[in-house]
Every structure is written in C-alpha cells, then in structure tokens.
Design a protein around this motif. Structure first.
Motif, PDB file in Angstrom:
ATOM      1  N   PRO A 104       3.643   2.750   8.871  1.00  0.00           N
ATOM      2  CA  PRO A 104       2.452   3.068   8.063  1.00  0.00           C
ATOM      3  C   PRO A 104       1.375   2.006   8.256  1.00  0.00           C
ATOM      4  N   GLY A 105       0.142   2.456   8.357  1.00  0.00           N
ATOM      5  CA  GLY A 105      -0.972   1.539   8.542  1.00  0.00           C
ATOM      6  C   GLY A 105      -1.301   1.257   9.986  1.00  0.00           C
ATOM      7  N   SER A 106      -0.466   1.756  10.917  1.00  0.00           N
ATOM      8  CA  SER A 106      -0.701   1.484  12.339  1.00  0.00           C
ATOM      9  C   SER A 106      -1.077   2.731  13.124  1.00  0.00           C
ATOM     10  N   THR A 107      -1.069   3.891  12.471  1.00  0.00           N
ATOM     11  CA  THR A 107      -1.282   5.142  13.206  1.00  0.00           C
ATOM     12  C   THR A 107      -2.719   5.628  13.172  1.00  0.00           C
TER      13      THR A 107
ATOM     14  N   ARG B 206       0.846  -1.189   0.000  1.00  0.00           N
ATOM     15  CA  ARG B 206       0.000   0.000   0.000  1.00  0.00           C
ATOM     16  C   ARG B 206       0.885   1.244   0.000  1.00  0.00           C
ATOM     17  N   SER B 207       0.346   2.295  -0.591  1.00  0.00           N
ATOM     18  CA  SER B 207       1.076   3.554  -0.680  1.00  0.00           C
ATOM     19  C   SER B 207       0.634   4.483   0.440  1.00  0.00           C
ATOM     20  N   TYR B 208       1.596   5.183   1.055  1.00  0.00           N
ATOM     21  CA  TYR B 208       1.296   6.102   2.155  1.00  0.00           C
ATOM     22  C   TYR B 208       2.005   7.440   1.927  1.00  0.00           C
ATOM     23  N   THR B 209       1.379   8.506   2.435  1.00  0.00           N
ATOM     24  CA  THR B 209       1.968   9.845   2.379  1.00  0.00           C
ATOM     25  C   THR B 209       2.077  10.405   3.786  1.00  0.00           C
ATOM     26  N   ALA B 210       3.232  10.963   4.112  1.00  0.00           N
ATOM     27  CA  ALA B 210       3.445  11.536   5.450  1.00  0.00           C
ATOM     28  C   ALA B 210       2.769  12.898   5.554  1.00  0.00           C
TER      29      ALA B 210
ATOM     30  N   GLN C  40      -6.481   6.906  11.245  1.00  0.00           N
ATOM     31  CA  GLN C  40      -6.795   7.982  10.301  1.00  0.00           C
ATOM     32  C   GLN C  40      -6.337   9.344  10.775  1.00  0.00           C
ATOM     33  N   TRP C  41      -6.118   9.508  12.087  1.00  0.00           N
ATOM     34  CA  TRP C  41      -5.666  10.805  12.594  1.00  0.00           C
ATOM     35  C   TRP C  41      -4.152  10.847  12.750  1.00  0.00           C
ATOM     36  N   GLY C  42      -3.467   9.742  12.421  1.00  0.00           N
ATOM     37  CA  GLY C  42      -2.037   9.683  12.606  1.00  0.00           C
ATOM     38  C   GLY C  42      -1.270  10.334  11.472  1.00  0.00           C
ATOM     39  N   VAL C  43       0.027  10.087  11.467  1.00  0.00           N
ATOM     40  CA  VAL C  43       0.932  10.779  10.547  1.00  0.00           C
ATOM     41  C   VAL C  43       0.796  10.294   9.107  1.00  0.00           C
ATOM     42  N   TRP C  44       0.376   9.038   8.908  1.00  0.00           N
ATOM     43  CA  TRP C  44       0.355   8.486   7.553  1.00  0.00           C
ATOM     44  C   TRP C  44      -1.027   8.494   6.942  1.00  0.00           C
ATOM     45  N   THR C  45      -1.136   9.025   5.722  1.00  0.00           N
ATOM     46  CA  THR C  45      -2.359   8.935   4.922  1.00  0.00           C
ATOM     47  C   THR C  45      -2.261   7.708   4.029  1.00  0.00           C
ATOM     48  N   ASP C  46      -3.253   6.822   4.126  1.00  0.00           N
ATOM     49  CA  ASP C  46      -3.286   5.622   3.312  1.00  0.00           C
ATOM     50  C   ASP C  46      -3.852   5.963   1.944  1.00  0.00           C
ATOM     51  N   ASN C  47      -3.027   5.856   0.887  1.00  0.00           N
ATOM     52  CA  ASN C  47      -3.460   6.178  -0.469  1.00  0.00           C
ATOM     53  C   ASN C  47      -4.073   4.988  -1.196  1.00  0.00           C
ATOM     54  N   GLY C  48      -4.078   3.833  -0.540  1.00  0.00           N
ATOM     55  CA  GLY C  48      -4.645   2.645  -1.164  1.00  0.00           C
ATOM     56  C   GLY C  48      -3.578   1.705  -1.696  1.00  0.00           C
TER      57      GLY C  48
END
Length: 255
Positions: free
Chosen positions: A238-241, A225-229, A243-251
């Motif tokens: 990534p994936g553990s923080t 999966r792709s993530y943006t800081a 929806q309010w955490g540092v990483w946005t899950d781009n899918g």
C-alpha cells in the motif's frame, strides 16, 4: 470469342459487386460512446455552444490508426475533438462509471481501453470476438474531480481503432466550471475522503501482510494510513502503487 468476352465481362461485374460489398462492410464498422455522452456525441445532438464541424454528422467515424492518445485519434478531419480550450459540457458521475458504446457494425475486436487524463486505467481484451451492438464497461473507483476519459476501441482485423473522449466530474453535484482543474489529489490530502473536515480520523484496520490475499473492499493499515483494495491483490505494498493502482489511500488513521 464473343461468348468468352461476355463471360469475362460477367465475372468482372460479379467481382466488382463482391469487392464493393467488402468495402461497404469495412466502412460501416463504426462506433462511439453515447453514455456518458462523448465529445462527438454532444456535437451530434447539438449540445455544444459552438459549431463542431463535420463530426456532428458522423459521430461514429472517429477512426484512425491504432495506438493514438488523441480524442480524434490523429484524424485531422476531426481535430476539433482535441481542443481542450473549448467549453465541452462536463457530466457529473459517480466513482463507479458505466461507459456505453453504440456500434453501427459489430467488428471483430482486439480490445477496449480507457485512459483517464492520459493514463491507462482499464483494458478489456476481446481476443477477436464480435461485440454486441451495444457494449458497456464499468470503470471502478475513479478518483474524484474533473477528468477527460479517452475510450479506445481497437479492431482485431484492421490497422485502425475508434476513439471517443468523455468529460466527467467524478463526485460532482453542481457547477462544472473547471474549479477542480482535473487534479486527482483531493482524495489523498490527509482528510477523510471529504466526509469530514479533518477533525475525525478513522481507526486503523488490520496491518497489511505481504503474504495475505486481499479482495475488493478489504481495508488495511500501513505506516499509519488506511487503504482499501480495489481488486484482488497479494504482495503489492500500500502506498507504492500510485493513484491508478490497486490500493486507495483513505488518509491517516488512528491506531
């Protein structure tokens, strides 16, 4: 003796004036969110389809003890602000949202806090500083959909805080009739942030490294999966923080 009584009477008058000035100063230390318009601001401008009661005359006065998560702060006089069944107007906004307060007195401030659907999203600590008459903060990378944002201004030298709720539709461009029901799962449903219908999967970026430092906008790949800081980070998986955490899950992404 008569002269002493006159002196004491004069001192009492002066003390009364000083005390009155102190009360007036405290009583005038008010503020509310005007942009996007908060619920009390909408009431004050006659922008609601219903009668808000007394709050329409004093949008700056939603004051209550610190720590509440209610739009009214728990102040019973303004309980209508907590009624989510009312058709509160919803503002279409972008994911980077500027929120502006209007202060009728610049009271020493402990902090400004912003809660999205009841979850703390951002805190700005002022450490007792005196704010300007107009204060603006930016909430970055808000999740898409309809949300109620509680803005809380906590005063440094009293036991109270001021409260404002804002109803927004992040990324909205049309009707705000509740069809998105405030959910925040639209950005992580396996599509590509709404830009495609799922037929195009973006290429994966560099693999996430737990020892590396990532700054705002950095893209990584983790477990397909792709993530943006959203901000500076190191060591946060990534994936553990959430929806309010540092990483946005781009899918999902293609290797």
């Amino acid at each position: 003796m008569k002269r002493m009584r006159t002196v004491f009477a004069g001192l009492a008058v002066v003390a009364g004036i000083i005390a009155g000035a102190g009360v007036a100063s405290s009583a005038s230390a008010h503020g509310w969110v005007t942009d996007p318009p908060s619920r009390q601001d909408l009431c004050s401008t006659g922008s609601t389809s219903f009668d808000c009661g007394s709050i329409k005359y004093e949008p700056q006065s939603v004051e209550a003890p610190k720590g509440s998560l209610k739009c009214s702060g728990g102040n019973a006089a303004f309980g209508i602000l907590d009624d989510n069944s009312r058709p509160w107007p919803v503002k279409n906004v972008s994911s980077d949202l500027s929120i502006t307060w209007k202060l009728t007195a610049r009271h020493a401030t402990a902090s400004w806090e912003y809660f999205v659907d009841g979850q703390l999203f951002k805190t700005v600590n002022d450490h007792g500083a005196q704010p300007a008459a107009s204060v603006t903060h930016v909430l970055p990378n808000l999740p898409a959909g309809k949300h109620t944002i509680l803005a809380r201004w906590t005063i440094a030298d009293t036991t109270n805080a001021f409260y404002s709720c804002i109803d927004v539709n992040v990324g909205g461009t049309g009707s705000t009739d509740g069809t998105t029901d405030g959910s925040t799962d639209g950005s992580t449903d396996g599509t590509t942030d709404g830009s495609t219908d799922g037929t195009t999967i973006p290429a994966c970026g560099a693999a996430w490294d737990k020892n590396a430092v990532y700054t705002t906008g950095a893209k990584v790949d983790h477990n397909g999966r792709s993530y943006t800081a959203k901000w500076w980070t190191r060591g946060e998986t990534p994936g553990s923080t959430g929806q309010w955490g540092v990483w946005t899950d781009n899918g999902a992404c293609a290797a």
